[in-house]
Design a protein around this motif. Sequence first.
Motif, PDB file in Angstrom:
ATOM      1  N   UNK A 152      12.033  -6.821 -18.369  1.00 16.46           N
ATOM      2  CA  UNK A 152      12.268  -8.215 -18.095  1.00 16.46           C
ATOM      3  C   UNK A 152      13.468  -8.975 -18.652  1.00 16.46           C
ATOM      4  N   UNK A 153      14.017  -8.526 -19.378  1.00 18.08           N
ATOM      5  CA  UNK A 153      15.503  -9.051 -19.897  1.00 18.08           C
ATOM      6  C   UNK A 153      16.431  -8.698 -18.845  1.00 18.08           C
ATOM      7  N   UNK A 158      19.775 -10.213 -14.548  1.00 20.90           N
ATOM      8  CA  UNK A 158      20.665  -9.965 -13.148  1.00 20.90           C
ATOM      9  C   UNK A 158      20.173 -10.799 -12.161  1.00 20.90           C
ATOM     10  N   UNK A 159      19.418 -11.850 -12.767  1.00 24.23           N
ATOM     11  CA  UNK A 159      18.568 -12.881 -11.550  1.00 24.23           C
ATOM     12  C   UNK A 159      17.744 -12.379 -10.566  1.00 24.23           C
ATOM     13  N   UNK A 349      25.362  -2.557 -24.850  1.00 27.53           N
ATOM     14  CA  UNK A 349      24.448  -3.102 -23.619  1.00 27.53           C
ATOM     15  C   UNK A 349      24.664  -4.709 -23.610  1.00 27.53           C
ATOM     16  N   UNK A 350      24.920  -5.195 -24.854  1.00 29.69           N
ATOM     17  CA  UNK A 350      25.195  -6.657 -24.840  1.00 29.69           C
ATOM     18  C   UNK A 350      26.515  -7.030 -24.317  1.00 29.69           C
ATOM     19  N   UNK A 351      27.734  -5.957 -24.407  1.00 28.71           N
ATOM     20  CA  UNK A 351      28.833  -6.132 -24.001  1.00 28.71           C
ATOM     21  C   UNK A 351      28.822  -6.473 -22.370  1.00 28.71           C
ATOM     22  N   UNK A 355      24.253  -9.225 -19.215  1.00 28.27           N
ATOM     23  CA  UNK A 355      23.535  -9.002 -20.481  1.00 28.27           C
ATOM     24  C   UNK A 355      23.872  -9.820 -21.586  1.00 28.27           C
ATOM     25  N   UNK A 356      25.048 -10.068 -21.778  1.00 26.13           N
ATOM     26  CA  UNK A 356      25.439 -10.905 -22.849  1.00 26.13           C
ATOM     27  C   UNK A 356      25.359 -12.365 -22.687  1.00 26.13           C
ATOM     28  N   UNK A 357      25.298 -12.835 -21.531  1.00 28.29           N
ATOM     29  CA  UNK A 357      25.042 -14.058 -21.098  1.00 28.29           C
ATOM     30  C   UNK A 357      23.611 -14.762 -21.096  1.00 28.29           C
ATOM     31  N   UNK A 358      22.746 -13.643 -21.641  1.00 34.96           N
ATOM     32  CA  UNK A 358      21.363 -14.239 -21.718  1.00 34.96           C
ATOM     33  C   UNK A 358      20.808 -13.859 -23.146  1.00 34.96           C
ATOM     34  N   UNK A 359      21.891 -14.086 -23.961  1.00 30.72           N
ATOM     35  CA  UNK A 359      21.331 -13.514 -25.557  1.00 30.72           C
ATOM     36  C   UNK A 359      20.590 -14.639 -25.908  1.00 30.72           C
ATOM     37  N   UNK A 360      20.684 -15.792 -25.568  1.00 34.82           N
ATOM     38  CA  UNK A 360      19.677 -16.833 -26.021  1.00 34.82           C
ATOM     39  C   UNK A 360      18.416 -16.439 -25.991  1.00 34.82           C
ATOM     40  N   UNK A 361      17.907 -15.678 -24.906  1.00 37.76           N
ATOM     41  CA  UNK A 361      16.637 -15.207 -24.988  1.00 37.76           C
ATOM     42  C   UNK A 361      16.147 -14.549 -26.218  1.00 37.76           C
ATOM     43  N   UNK A 362      16.954 -13.929 -26.859  1.00 37.58           N
ATOM     44  CA  UNK A 362      16.696 -13.095 -28.034  1.00 37.58           C
ATOM     45  C   UNK A 362      16.915 -13.843 -29.211  1.00 37.58           C
ATOM     46  N   UNK A 363      17.426 -15.183 -29.077  1.00 36.19           N
ATOM     47  CA  UNK A 363      17.566 -15.749 -30.317  1.00 36.19           C
ATOM     48  C   UNK A 363      16.388 -16.918 -30.595  1.00 36.19           C
TER      49      UNK A 363
END
Length: 363
Positions: A152-153, A158-159, A349-351, A355-363
């Motif tokens: 899902x992430x 990747x839209x 992965x987050x680099x 992937x890094x642009x959507x880190x807010x989903x994990x926060x």
Amino acid sequence: WRVAHRTSPTNIGLYLLCVLAAADFGLIDHEGLLLRIDRTLSTVETLEKWKGNLLNWYDTRSLRPLSPRYVSTVDSGNLACCLVALRQGLLESDDIRAATLAERVRRLYAAMELSPLYNERRGLFHIGLDPDTGVCSPSYYDLLMSESRMTGYFAVATRAVPKKHWGALGRTLARSGNYVGPVSWTGTMFEYFMPHLLLPAEQNSLLYESLAFCLYAQKKRVRGTGAPWGISESAFYAFDGAMNYQYKAHGVQRLGLKRGLDRELVVSPYSTFLTLPLAPESGVKNLRALAAMGLEGRYGLCEAADFTPGRVNGAAKYEPVRSYMAHHLGMSLVALDNALNDGIMQKRFMRDAAMGAYRELLQ
């Protein structure tokens, strides 16, 4: 020894990350890393695919898909995420050959179309799809605490699917003692912690508290039984007609929606390995207890120990399940790499920019 001559997209992705982890640990040199990855990519590039997705199982001798042919949503997502982390690991080198491999890796995951597996109306992914008919399975991945979390992430980042998918994943809460957290389907350590191999859990976030809740409930499940903790889907001490170990999801009832989960007790060492980045001290203590039970073998700790009454013979407290699964050993090695090298696979992965642009989903 009997070898199961089959592999899956998840196995392939984890193998590639294990090669990277082996280099991190100094077990292989840079040349060994490039050789193994090049050979694996060359094979994967020739495998039959559906809209860029590998099929669920291949015969490792003939490389042909096994029947029934199937495209698994979670397997595709697992492979894609492993490839993202692998690419970033390769880009750490200034070797032009590594950069060439990284581009081959990018092309593989960029070609994977996940949108046909997504149900726009429900905002959820189907379990999978029949590539011959294009018909999707009637069931869905509908919980945040699921192995599909990485899929899902990746799909949102990747839209391939809209951001609303993340919000559509169920967060039904349960209580265990003074702790509260979201449930999974079968209450396994795997459902909570497997995505943690690549998705970081931010302090004080729902994801972080969910992992802590799972660990607490898993430990509470075995209190007073004399068994170590750590329950997930695994083989257990029962056999089919060909004398192969049987396999299914084992879990903790307090964590799972499925009924009857506490009727059996099967402890799998890989469940502990998954927790090492979050709880290294208690994890190492538990692994030592598992080793003291005589579960170590040629490839490390074996698949499981079955404590279920009715399956234990004579005066024994448990029956060892002496098999090894590439999937479970692969997750264990990647978790070890994260634990000993400061979350290195998560950071890779987050680099990746997407992937890094959507880190807010994990926060």
